[in-house]
Design an enzyme around this catalytic site. Structure first.
Site, mmCIF file in Angstrom:
data_model
loop_
_atom_site.group_PDB
_atom_site.id
_atom_site.type_symbol
_atom_site.label_atom_id
_atom_site.label_comp_id
_atom_site.label_asym_id
_atom_site.label_seq_id
_atom_site.Cartn_x
_atom_site.Cartn_y
_atom_site.Cartn_z
ATOM 1 N N LYS A 83 11.711 37.396 29.740
ATOM 2 C CA LYS A 83 12.710 37.430 30.822
ATOM 3 C C LYS A 83 13.345 38.814 30.934
ATOM 4 O O LYS A 83 13.457 39.378 32.021
ATOM 5 C CB LYS A 83 13.806 36.386 30.551
ATOM 6 C CG LYS A 83 15.049 36.542 31.400
ATOM 7 C CD LYS A 83 16.091 35.481 31.103
ATOM 8 C CE LYS A 83 17.090 35.872 30.064
ATOM 9 N NZ LYS A 83 18.130 36.820 30.501
ATOM 10 N N ASN A 84 13.755 39.348 29.774
ATOM 11 C CA ASN A 84 14.508 40.602 29.806
ATOM 12 C C ASN A 84 13.640 41.821 30.098
ATOM 13 O O ASN A 84 14.158 42.924 30.270
ATOM 14 C CB ASN A 84 15.286 40.797 28.494
ATOM 15 C CG ASN A 84 16.461 39.841 28.405
ATOM 16 O OD1 ASN A 84 16.793 39.161 29.374
ATOM 17 N ND2 ASN A 84 17.080 39.792 27.245
ATOM 18 N N ARG A 135 24.068 38.818 35.968
ATOM 19 C CA ARG A 135 24.512 40.181 35.684
ATOM 20 C C ARG A 135 23.386 41.207 35.843
ATOM 21 O O ARG A 135 23.606 42.329 36.303
ATOM 22 C CB ARG A 135 25.005 40.174 34.245
ATOM 23 C CG ARG A 135 25.971 41.193 33.915
ATOM 24 C CD ARG A 135 26.200 41.216 32.438
ATOM 25 N NE ARG A 135 26.073 42.582 31.997
ATOM 26 C CZ ARG A 135 26.979 43.506 32.206
ATOM 27 N NH1 ARG A 135 28.098 43.199 32.808
ATOM 28 N NH2 ARG A 135 26.791 44.737 31.813
ATOM 29 N N CYS A 156 31.698 37.440 31.757
ATOM 30 C CA CYS A 156 30.816 36.279 31.699
ATOM 31 C C CYS A 156 31.155 35.522 30.439
ATOM 32 O O CYS A 156 32.058 35.908 29.702
ATOM 33 C CB CYS A 156 29.361 36.698 31.729
ATOM 34 S SG CYS A 156 28.850 37.446 30.194
ATOM 35 N N ARG A 184 31.477 42.728 29.109
ATOM 36 C CA ARG A 184 30.245 43.339 29.612
ATOM 37 C C ARG A 184 30.486 44.305 30.789
ATOM 38 O O ARG A 184 30.068 44.033 31.929
ATOM 39 C CB ARG A 184 29.222 42.258 29.978
ATOM 40 C CG ARG A 184 28.931 41.355 28.801
ATOM 41 C CD ARG A 184 27.892 40.320 29.101
ATOM 42 N NE ARG A 184 26.529 40.842 29.049
ATOM 43 C CZ ARG A 184 25.463 40.085 29.198
ATOM 44 N NH1 ARG A 184 25.595 38.809 29.398
ATOM 45 N NH2 ARG A 184 24.256 40.620 29.156
ATOM 46 N N PRO A 185 31.117 45.444 30.524
ATOM 47 C CA PRO A 185 31.366 46.419 31.603
ATOM 48 C C PRO A 185 30.085 47.139 32.042
ATOM 49 O O PRO A 185 29.033 46.972 31.414
ATOM 50 C CB PRO A 185 32.321 47.423 30.946
ATOM 51 C CG PRO A 185 32.066 47.303 29.478
ATOM 52 C CD PRO A 185 31.581 45.908 29.218
ATOM 53 N N ASP A 245 30.421 50.596 32.867
ATOM 54 C CA ASP A 245 30.869 51.988 32.895
ATOM 55 C C ASP A 245 29.763 52.980 32.496
ATOM 56 O O ASP A 245 29.680 54.076 33.054
ATOM 57 C CB ASP A 245 32.093 52.165 31.990
ATOM 58 C CG ASP A 245 31.833 51.726 30.554
ATOM 59 O OD1 ASP A 245 31.207 50.672 30.365
ATOM 60 O OD2 ASP A 245 32.241 52.445 29.625
ATOM 61 N N LEU A 246 28.900 52.589 31.564
ATOM 62 C CA LEU A 246 27.864 53.531 31.104
ATOM 63 C C LEU A 246 26.784 53.744 32.167
ATOM 64 O O LEU A 246 26.239 54.843 32.295
ATOM 65 C CB LEU A 246 27.238 53.049 29.791
ATOM 66 C CG LEU A 246 28.230 52.937 28.628
ATOM 67 C CD1 LEU A 246 27.566 52.318 27.403
ATOM 68 C CD2 LEU A 246 28.788 54.321 28.284
ATOM 69 N N ASP A 280 20.811 37.897 20.814
ATOM 70 C CA ASP A 280 20.319 36.710 21.532
ATOM 71 C C ASP A 280 19.759 35.634 20.593
ATOM 72 O O ASP A 280 19.538 34.500 21.014
ATOM 73 C CB ASP A 280 19.239 37.101 22.555
ATOM 74 C CG ASP A 280 19.838 37.825 23.755
ATOM 75 O OD1 ASP A 280 21.076 37.842 23.887
ATOM 76 O OD2 ASP A 280 19.061 38.382 24.556
ATOM 77 N N VAL A 300 27.587 43.055 18.699
ATOM 78 C CA VAL A 300 27.171 43.548 20.025
ATOM 79 C C VAL A 300 28.116 43.047 21.125
ATOM 80 O O VAL A 300 28.543 43.814 21.980
ATOM 81 C CB VAL A 300 25.702 43.154 20.325
ATOM 82 C CG1 VAL A 300 25.287 43.638 21.710
ATOM 83 C CG2 VAL A 300 24.765 43.734 19.270
ATOM 84 N N ARG A 325 17.845 29.250 32.809
ATOM 85 C CA ARG A 325 17.877 30.682 33.138
ATOM 86 C C ARG A 325 16.889 31.452 32.257
ATOM 87 O O ARG A 325 16.403 32.506 32.661
ATOM 88 C CB ARG A 325 19.281 31.241 32.899
ATOM 89 C CG ARG A 325 20.308 30.749 33.881
ATOM 90 C CD ARG A 325 21.611 31.459 33.673
ATOM 91 N NE ARG A 325 21.413 32.906 33.776
ATOM 92 C CZ ARG A 325 22.347 33.809 33.540
ATOM 93 N NH1 ARG A 325 23.536 33.432 33.183
ATOM 94 N NH2 ARG A 325 22.085 35.091 33.652
#
Ligand code: UD1
Length: 426
Positions: free
Chosen positions: A22-23, A91, A115, A120-121, A123-124, A303, A325, A395
């Site tokens: 998925k990822n 996301r 979430c 989970r910003p 900004d990076l 995960d 994390v 999902r």
């Protein structure tokens, strides 16, 4: 709403095949916006993939699907704005920002927001685009980025964010000059995205190490690419074999991608055998206690933290899991306690005192991996468990119930409305 019912206490035995990751599929689908035509094989049939396909269509791509192959065609002008509903749902939708920014010269994407597993910003991601010359503003919940032409830049990521590495890497492919990302994420899915883009003529070096160099090119050409197998799905089915004290072989895996998980399964005293593309687990006793710290790859994956907690709940002694994390990823602990697990949360640590038996209960999946953890616990528990929130599981796991059923689990999917009507609901 659909729920799962699991009658626990049966050792799982047999073989199960993993789908594409998925990822990896999600960023690769987003990256397909960078070229005219892309054919992507081994795409898993998941709700998140369907959301990404909807998003690609919403910005103007033509997407066709034939079983696990997806064809993305985006030769024409694309729309630069992503619909709020799709980004809110998932996301990873934010990953279209890099491709749209280089394709359209601007992009407007709703902020993905918080979430179930923490803040989970982004900004990076934005810091990277800014360094490459984009003007960024945030108004009314949307991030607006514009740059007639991005240029290469030296970018240091404060944390090795998977999404930021991928987003910046995609934009940098078509930027002018060289981009260097330091402290880049080293996850196999980042490498898969780089391999996909390189197969289309991108010039990316160092993916899989903390320094990635991308030499911008004028355009990418059409390509066809096969997604890597899902290491998180593989870990889930290995734990299913371990927790039920069964014997499970997981096929279509890359054992190298699972080193940290396999090391911990060994440390738990479980018998794990690796082959070229498959891994077998055999368990005849409870897991020994271990200490686990989640870390960016090649460390132990966050995960797999929740599924592993279920295994340790039925272990022999006291285990400790430190989540480093994400700051809020222990929602499953409370639900596991309903099944008789003895888990204490102390800040970012979970202290798990193994118990000899869990008991079936009604529990709620609050996010994808929490849902997997509860199903694993239910497979080993005595009695019946009802797991609500199947949509979270869908999902990230294709054919979850039927794959487990093939391994000998007694598991059924129930429609809540029918349950209520029949008086069968718990
Ligand atoms: C990806 C995975 C997810 C996995 C996570 C960590 C996908 C689609 N999802 O999510 O399954 O759990 O990696 O392995 O691939 N961060 C910032 N600023 C940013 C971005 C991230 O501070 O701009 C922080 C996050 O808050 C988090 C850490 O970085 O604490 C890691 O997040 P990140 O690697 O970005 O996760 P995702 O890419 O969202």
């Amino acid at each position: 709403m659909k729920n799962l019912v699991i009658w626990g206490g049966r050792p799982l035995r047999g073989e199960v095949r993993c789908d594409g990751a998925k990822n990896a599929a999600l960023p690769v689908l987003a990256g397909a916006l960078l070229m005219e035509n892309a054919t992507i094989y081994e795409v898993p049939d998941l709700a998140d993939v369907r959301t990404m396909v909807e998003l690609l269509r919403a910005v103007g791509a033509d997407v066709k699907q034939d079983r696990d192959t997806i064809y993305v065609s985006s030769p024409g002008p694309l729309m630069y704005e992503a619909p709020y509903d799709l980004v809110r749902k998932m996301r990873a939708s934010f990953l279209v920002m890099g491709p749209l920014l280089v394709r359209c010269g601007k992009a407007s994407i709703p902020l993905p927001g918080g979430c179930a597993i923490g803040q989970r910003p982004v900004d990076l991601h934005l810091k990277g685009f800014q360094a490459m010359g984009a003007h960024i503003s945030i108004e009314k919940g949307y991030v607006h980025a514009s740059a007639p032409k991005l240029h290469g830049a030296q970018i240091y990521l404060d944390v090795p964010s998977v999404g930021a590495t991928e987003n910046i890497m995609m934009a940098a492919c078509l930027a002018h000059g060289e981009t260097v990302i330091d402290n880049a994420a080293q996850e196999p899915e980042v490498v898969d995205l780089a391999n996909f883009l390189n197969s289309a003529g991108a010039r990316i070096k160092g993916a899989g190490t903390p320094r990635i160099r991308i030499d911008g090119v004028k355009e990418l050409r059409d390509t066809a690419y096969t997604i890597i197998p899902d290491r998180i799905e593989a870990a889930t089915y290995l734990i299913a074999g371990a927790i039920t004290q069964g014997n499970v072989t997981v096929d279509n895996v890359i054992p190298l991608h699972l080193k940290s998980v396999l090391a911990k399964l060994h440390e738990c005293g479980l018998e794990v055998t690796e082959w070229n593309k498959s891994i077998e687990i055999s368990a005849s006793c409870r897991a020994k206690p271990v200490k686990i710290k989640t870390l960016p790859y090649p460390g132990f994956p966050t995960d797999v933290q929740a599924p592993f907690m279920s295994l340790l709940s039925l272990g022999e002694g006291t285990s400790i899991i430190s989540e480093t994390v994400f700051e809020n990823r222990f929602a499953h602990a409370e639900e596991l306690r309903r099944m008789g697990a003895k888990i204490r949360i102390e800040g970012s640590n979970a202290v798990i005192e193994g118990v000899p038996q869990l008991t079936g209960a009604t529990v709620q999946a609050t996010d994808l991996r929490a849902g997997a953890a509860l199903c694993l616990a239910a497979l080993a528990a005595q009695g019946v468990s009802y797991i609500t929130g199947l949509e979270h599981l869908e999902r990230g796991y294709a054919n979850f119930a039927s794959k487990l059923r093939d391994l000998g689990a007694r598991i059924a999917v129930f429609d809540e409305a029918i349950e209520q009507a029949s008086g069968f609901a718990p």
